[in-house]
Design a protein around this motif. Structure first.
Motif, PDB file in Angstrom:
ATOM      1  N   MET A 127     -15.003 128.261  -9.586  1.00  0.00           N
ATOM      2  CA  MET A 127     -13.960 128.005 -10.644  1.00  0.00           C
ATOM      3  C   MET A 127     -13.373 129.092 -11.414  1.00  0.00           C
ATOM      4  N   ARG A 128     -11.966 129.455 -11.036  1.00  0.00           N
ATOM      5  CA  ARG A 128     -11.404 130.236 -11.677  1.00  0.00           C
ATOM      6  C   ARG A 128     -10.796 130.166 -13.000  1.00  0.00           C
ATOM      7  N   ARG A 129     -11.012 130.968 -14.075  1.00  0.00           N
ATOM      8  CA  ARG A 129     -10.527 130.497 -15.456  1.00  0.00           C
ATOM      9  C   ARG A 129      -9.035 130.897 -15.526  1.00  0.00           C
ATOM     10  N   PHE A 130      -8.742 132.004 -14.960  1.00  0.00           N
ATOM     11  CA  PHE A 130      -7.273 132.446 -14.951  1.00  0.00           C
ATOM     12  C   PHE A 130      -6.447 132.378 -13.419  1.00  0.00           C
ATOM     13  N   ALA A 131      -5.094 132.375 -13.638  1.00  0.00           N
ATOM     14  CA  ALA A 131      -4.432 132.253 -12.447  1.00  0.00           C
ATOM     15  C   ALA A 131      -4.575 133.633 -11.939  1.00  0.00           C
ATOM     16  N   THR A 132      -4.324 133.894 -10.538  1.00  0.00           N
ATOM     17  CA  THR A 132      -4.287 135.149 -10.109  1.00  0.00           C
ATOM     18  C   THR A 132      -2.733 135.265  -9.759  1.00  0.00           C
ATOM     19  N   ILE A 133      -2.728 136.577  -9.040  1.00  0.00           N
ATOM     20  CA  ILE A 133      -1.447 136.852  -8.624  1.00  0.00           C
ATOM     21  C   ILE A 133      -0.855 136.059  -7.392  1.00  0.00           C
ATOM     22  N   LYS A 134      -1.747 135.650  -6.829  1.00  0.00           N
ATOM     23  CA  LYS A 134      -1.606 134.719  -5.542  1.00  0.00           C
ATOM     24  C   LYS A 134      -0.902 133.494  -6.037  1.00  0.00           C
ATOM     25  N   ASP A 135      -1.328 133.023  -7.410  1.00  0.00           N
ATOM     26  CA  ASP A 135      -0.964 131.745  -7.884  1.00  0.00           C
ATOM     27  C   ASP A 135       0.688 132.094  -8.275  1.00  0.00           C
ATOM     28  N   ILE A 136       0.761 133.131  -9.070  1.00  0.00           N
ATOM     29  CA  ILE A 136       2.422 133.319  -9.459  1.00  0.00           C
ATOM     30  C   ILE A 136       3.201 133.381  -8.001  1.00  0.00           C
ATOM     31  N   ALA A 137       2.847 133.839  -7.075  1.00  0.00           N
ATOM     32  CA  ALA A 137       3.528 134.237  -5.921  1.00  0.00           C
ATOM     33  C   ALA A 137       3.983 132.813  -5.183  1.00  0.00           C
ATOM     34  N   SER A 138       2.807 131.758  -5.204  1.00  0.00           N
ATOM     35  CA  SER A 138       3.125 130.679  -4.589  1.00  0.00           C
ATOM     36  C   SER A 138       4.039 129.787  -5.419  1.00  0.00           C
ATOM     37  N   ALA A 139       3.828 129.686  -6.792  1.00  0.00           N
ATOM     38  CA  ALA A 139       4.727 129.273  -7.639  1.00  0.00           C
ATOM     39  C   ALA A 139       6.237 129.634  -7.519  1.00  0.00           C
ATOM     40  N   LEU A 140       6.360 130.866  -7.425  1.00  0.00           N
ATOM     41  CA  LEU A 140       7.823 131.157  -7.328  1.00  0.00           C
ATOM     42  C   LEU A 140       8.497 131.265  -5.854  1.00  0.00           C
ATOM     43  N   ASN A 141       7.457 131.208  -4.950  1.00  0.00           N
ATOM     44  CA  ASN A 141       7.745 131.131  -3.487  1.00  0.00           C
ATOM     45  C   ASN A 141       8.425 132.552  -3.283  1.00  0.00           C
ATOM     46  N   ILE A 142       7.609 133.686  -3.917  1.00  0.00           N
ATOM     47  CA  ILE A 142       7.884 135.126  -3.456  1.00  0.00           C
ATOM     48  C   ILE A 142       6.689 135.681  -2.969  1.00  0.00           C
ATOM     49  N   SER A 143       6.608 136.901  -2.349  1.00  0.00           N
ATOM     50  CA  SER A 143       5.248 137.565  -1.844  1.00  0.00           C
ATOM     51  C   SER A 143       4.550 138.142  -3.088  1.00  0.00           C
ATOM     52  N   VAL A 144       3.318 138.080  -2.628  1.00  0.00           N
ATOM     53  CA  VAL A 144       2.365 138.663  -3.562  1.00  0.00           C
ATOM     54  C   VAL A 144       2.699 140.311  -3.800  1.00  0.00           C
ATOM     55  N   SER A 145       2.901 140.790  -3.097  1.00  0.00           N
ATOM     56  CA  SER A 145       3.348 141.976  -2.981  1.00  0.00           C
ATOM     57  C   SER A 145       4.518 142.267  -4.159  1.00  0.00           C
ATOM     58  N   THR A 146       5.699 141.484  -4.178  1.00  0.00           N
ATOM     59  CA  THR A 146       6.662 141.491  -5.001  1.00  0.00           C
ATOM     60  C   THR A 146       5.976 141.053  -6.623  1.00  0.00           C
ATOM     61  N   VAL A 147       5.325 140.387  -6.635  1.00  0.00           N
ATOM     62  CA  VAL A 147       4.598 139.732  -8.024  1.00  0.00           C
ATOM     63  C   VAL A 147       3.994 141.077  -8.750  1.00  0.00           C
ATOM     64  N   SER A 148       3.226 141.780  -7.654  1.00  0.00           N
ATOM     65  CA  SER A 148       2.378 142.833  -8.062  1.00  0.00           C
ATOM     66  C   SER A 148       3.183 144.053  -8.647  1.00  0.00           C
ATOM     67  N   ARG A 149       4.283 144.204  -7.975  1.00  0.00           N
ATOM     68  CA  ARG A 149       5.424 145.136  -8.343  1.00  0.00           C
ATOM     69  C   ARG A 149       6.042 144.876  -9.602  1.00  0.00           C
ATOM     70  N   ALA A 150       6.290 143.796  -9.688  1.00  0.00           N
ATOM     71  CA  ALA A 150       6.860 143.364 -10.918  1.00  0.00           C
ATOM     72  C   ALA A 150       6.046 143.368 -12.177  1.00  0.00           C
TER      73      ALA A 150
END
Lengths: 337, 337
Positions: free
Chosen positions: B1-24
């Motif tokens: 059970m994860r307590r926090f969202a990951t970078i992947k969660d943000i990416a899929s919520a916004l429908n952009i790449s994980v890499s872009t989220v990381s860069r942002a």
């Protein structure tokens, strides 16, 4: 004639150490506020300009690549590193080198503690004991490109540069067969590593193709050192039926086998053939000299780094898989005919 | 059970790449403002917390040491590096490795372009062609501690860790004399390097002490590789009077000499004695096996790094000079008696 004041001028004007001035200018935590204030004021007054070497301007060499290697004290990995370094140096990248010592725990510790914010990309050859690779996926998920080379991780979808382990092993085994050896043993690496498995498969398929027996008792798995090679040979010589040739997963193990055979007064290349894999310079020095499959270590290093730089500069990339061929080198240890 | 969202969660919520989220999240220049804004907003919304591995918190491994080596593809330097790494890893420091390839120009280029702001200290073994060391003084003047090891710079006042080259060479030469060799040649390194000069001096003093002739034509200076050793031996064998023993500045050159002597069918250890310096593992593999002076490479690496860390943690320090002894190892190549 200097046009600007140096850090030394500021130090002597304020009668403090050069080191303190440097710290004040770099704004480190251990300089008190009033000293820093005085330094900055004097710097302006004296027309101080940071030395070009202090800020890495000339070639803009402020980029960093991480390299993770299982070992560095052997010819293969140090040559790989040299290939990587050739490309990185020209492109203005520094290399932070991590050596795991083939320790899976240390590998995970190092990767989990990477400061990804200062890392433009990561080049990886995995530790031989690793049974998970989730830590690499996390790096990729954080947007840092990863390229695997030589010892690659099968489960991670990213670029990989390898030599053709299967065909090299196949060719080495066929070479022994063509020289009249029919009872060929394999002293292998640890189980579960992709490249050692590929070499094992090449060996097995060559035997099968030539209708030679595959005897599980002639296949010994252990580590990669010369000592492992000596131990493996001793194990093989305890078998009821002894082999008449050895294909070793690398040159260091082959040399261990040669030394153990010499102690038994077995004529290498006559009674027993030996072939290795790598083409370590020591293969030409040992007596009898060691036949082997030359690995393109320098090329693999260069290509891996070029691929990583490509991925760094182009955000959306398709992972590439490159396989470079090895080259059979025949010396005394296998030339019975 | 994860307590926090990951970078992947943000990416899929916004429908952009994980890499872009990381860069942002890392605020790099190539992400446009509106994307960054959206990412940051989503990150807050989803209760995103940067992954521990992204910020190097656990062991606070955010410190960096630079290492400058002339080469890495040889046993001595790669073992030195391993010793350095053992200490650095435990203390939570990363190692940025620069290899000069024995090229003085590249050495200056690398040092002048160091990003000193990200460097806590520098470990240096100088290039064999360097005729100036001002670039190291500049690093020190900028407040970054420097420790020299093995190939040290005489003119710079800082800590240095070396092996006892003079006494090692003296002992090696006396060993040849005691085994009945009287016409001893020296195949040396390049002129002008402190450690090769020390080995030359040890050789000369041993000859003088035993009233043996010092013949300048029996002293050949060249590079450090096996090929150089072969060439030096060929040169010596063009002399009117040939020597009956060789003291080589390192094992690689000694092995080159052995290979050249073997081609001439000269019995090594009988007709001509050979001794090296290093104790490279290949010294025990070559046949006849090579007598040598074992260098404490791993220890020198460890000590250099310990000394550097001491200097980093204590602003005002007195430079220390440490000299570790070598150890004579007698094998077949010199045991005439």
């Amino acid at each position: 004639m200097r046009r600007f004041a140096t850090i030394k001028d500021i130090a002597s004007a304020l009668n403090i150490s050069v080191s303190t001035v440097s710290r004040a200018l770099r704004d480190t935590y251990d300089v008190n506020a009033s000293t820093r204030q005085a330094v900055l004021q004097k710097a302006t007054e004296l027309n101080y300009r940071p030395n070009f070497n202090a800020i890495g301007l000339v070639h803009n060499r402020t980029h960093n690549l991480g390299i993770l290697l299982p070992e560095i004290t052997n010819y293969y990995f140090s040559t790989l590193f040299t290939g990587i370094q050739e490309v990185a140096y020209k492109a203005g990248y520094n290399l932070t080198l991590f050596v795991t010592g083939n320790d899976a725990e240390r590998e995970v510790d190092i990767v989990r503690n990477l400061s990804l914010s200062g890392l433009d990309g990561l080049l990886v050859s995995v530790s031989s004991q690793a049974d998970s690779d989730q830590h690499f996926q996390e790096v990729i998920d954080n947007g840092v490109p990863v390229v695997f080379f030589d010892r690659v991780s099968e489960n991670i979808h990213t670029s990989k540069v390898m030599q053709d382990d299967y065909n090299g092993a196949f060719e080495a085994t066929v070479h022994l067969i063509k020289n009249g050896y029919g009872k060929i043993a394999h002293i292998a690496g640890p189980e579960g590593l992709t490249f050692t498995q590929a070499r094992l498969n090449g060996y097995l398929d060559a035997l099968r193709k030539h209708k030679l027996p595959v005897k599980p008792s002639w296949i010994v798995h252990s580590g990669f050192t010369q000592q492992h090679g000596e131990q493996d040979l001793e194990q093989l010589w305890e078998r009821r039926e002894k082999p008449d040739a050895i294909f070793a997963v690398n040159d260091r193990k082959a040399i261990g086998a040669i030394l153990a055979l010499k102690r038994k007064n077995i004529r290498i290349g006559k009674d027993v053939g030996v072939i290795g894999f790598t083409n370590d310079p020591v293969a030409a020095i040992v007596s009898p000299s060691l036949s082997t499959v030359a690995e393109p270590a320098f090329e693999i290093g260069k290509l891996s780094c070029e691929l990583l730089l490509k991925h760094i500069h182009k955000k959306r990339f398709e992972p590439e898989q490159v396989t470079l061929p090895g080259k059979l080198i025949v010396r005394e240890s296998s030339s019975r005919l």
